[in-house]
Design an enzyme around this catalytic site. Structure first.
Site, PDB file in Angstrom:
ATOM      1  N   ARG A  63      -3.074   4.518  -5.407  1.00 33.58           N
ATOM      2  CA  ARG A  63      -3.282   4.254  -3.987  1.00 33.58           C
ATOM      3  C   ARG A  63      -3.251   5.579  -3.229  1.00 33.58           C
ATOM      4  O   ARG A  63      -2.522   6.502  -3.587  1.00 33.58           O
ATOM      5  CB  ARG A  63      -2.184   3.316  -3.435  1.00 33.58           C
ATOM      6  CG  ARG A  63      -2.377   1.864  -3.819  1.00 33.58           C
ATOM      7  CD  ARG A  63      -3.535   1.266  -3.047  1.00 33.58           C
ATOM      8  NE  ARG A  63      -3.776  -0.123  -3.360  1.00 33.58           N
ATOM      9  CZ  ARG A  63      -4.636  -0.557  -4.271  1.00 33.58           C
ATOM     10  NH1 ARG A  63      -5.306   0.305  -5.003  1.00 33.58           N
ATOM     11  NH2 ARG A  63      -4.829  -1.851  -4.458  1.00 33.58           N
ATOM     12  N   HIS A  71     -13.124   5.703  -4.446  1.00 34.93           N
ATOM     13  CA  HIS A  71     -12.302   4.514  -4.659  1.00 34.93           C
ATOM     14  C   HIS A  71     -13.063   3.446  -5.444  1.00 34.93           C
ATOM     15  O   HIS A  71     -13.102   2.280  -5.073  1.00 34.93           O
ATOM     16  CB  HIS A  71     -11.807   3.935  -3.325  1.00 34.93           C
ATOM     17  CG  HIS A  71     -10.592   3.057  -3.504  1.00 34.93           C
ATOM     18  ND1 HIS A  71      -9.690   2.803  -2.486  1.00 34.93           N
ATOM     19  CD2 HIS A  71     -10.128   2.347  -4.577  1.00 34.93           C
ATOM     20  CE1 HIS A  71      -8.745   1.992  -2.921  1.00 34.93           C
ATOM     21  NE2 HIS A  71      -8.983   1.699  -4.193  1.00 34.93           N
TER      22      HIS A  71
END
Length: 319
Positions: free
Chosen positions: A234, A282
């Protein structure tokens, strides 16, 4: 308005809710599947499927049975102070897991076999070999986070031949792989790690954990001239100013980052053009809509048959 029970898709990401509405509707025809935008009776909503939903948007769903995260992470859910008090179920899908391991293997091998250097050699028409290229078993890789994703990546790195160890908040056992656990064993794990692969969840304890102080504890002497960071966990795990400082002063040799503090990565971020940084958008563990929808449909059918929630999230731990 139909009195059919509803599966509500609360999607705040770039692709929108519609692909998920369609995929779930095909698999669960006994439900009406719709997005937050359409009119609906809150009392008919039985399940919510969410990704970066607007905070507070799930309030008032008094008959909600469970909330499904549309990704492996759930920090976007547990950070909502008004989230209904029902089970949160995370995606545990072989397709997603395999894709994450593909990304990890790709970028560990790219650093190990100096892919960027040889790209430059090709551009410059340089025929230069490195007679000191180490074998995989001579390179110590550490996987930080040993959940489903981290454990799979660690095993596959081990199969290739890397000297793999793992660290997690609580003790885990992986055959043929040394494991460390808790704050007391973190420094020992870092000290033996030349390539650090991070697949941790984002929790209050892990926010900002990837900082200059942590990097300073990584193995200082390696073939690469310094430790290498890979983060596909993350963005909130990393202190990007600390990463840049560590790259500039030699505490880190290189970094490959798939997640960022702000996404999309701002155009003025120095990470875009730093010569020692590889940026991916991502997408390390992007899974197919069909695969995730099939997983969610199977879990809903399990719950409807009276089964207990599987793959539930501990809200206190945020994973």
């Amino acid at each position: 308005m139909s009195d059919t029970d509803i599966i509500l898709v609360a999607h705040g990401g770039g692709e929108g809710a519609e692909p998920w509405v369609q995929a779930l509707a095909e698999r669960l025809p006994q439900f009406r599947v719709q997005s937050l935008q359409g009119p609906f009776d809150p009392a008919r909503v039985r399940y919510a499927v969410a990704w970066k939903h607007p905070p507070g948007s799930l309030v008032g769903l008094d008959n909600l049975q469970a909330i499904f995260s549309l990704g492996a992470g759930v920090d976007h859910l547990v950070s909502d102070p008004d989230l209904p008090d029902v089970p949160i179920i995370r995606v545990v899908d072989p397709d997603l897991t395999s894709r994450m391991s593909e990304w990890v293997l790709l970028h560990v091998l790219a650093h190990h076999r100096q892919a960027r250097l040889y790209d430059w050699h090709q551009a410059e028409k340089l025929w230069e070999d490195d007679p000191h290229q180490p074998a995989a078993h001579e390179v110590r890789v550490g996987v930080m986070g040993l959940g489903v994703l981290g454990s799979d990546a660690a095993r596959k790195l081990d199969m290739i031949g890397f000297d793999v160890a793992g660290w997690s908040r609580t003790p885990k056992v992986l055959d043929t792989i040394d494991t460390y656990a808790g704050a007391a064993e973190l420094d020992a794990f870092l000290a033996r790690t030349e390539i650090l692969v991070v697949l941790l969840p984002l929790t209050p304890d892990t926010r900002g954990i990837l900082n200059h102080a942590l990097f300073a504890n990584l193995a200082r002497h390696s073939y690469f001239g310094g430790p290498i960071l890979l983060n596909a966990g993350r963005g909130g795990l990393q202190d990007e100013a600390g990463i840049l400082e560590a790259l500039e002063d030699g505490t880190l040799r290189a970094a490959t980052l798939d997640v960022f503090e702000t996404e999309p990565l701002p155009q003025d971020s120095p990470l875009w053009h730093h010569p020692a940084v590889t940026v991916t958008p991502h997408n390390a563990a992007i899974s197919s809509t069909d695969a995730v929808a099939a997983f969610i449909a199977g879990e809903i059918e399990h719950l409807e048959a009276g089964g207990a929630p599987r793959h539930g999230v501990d809200r206190g731990r945020a994973y």
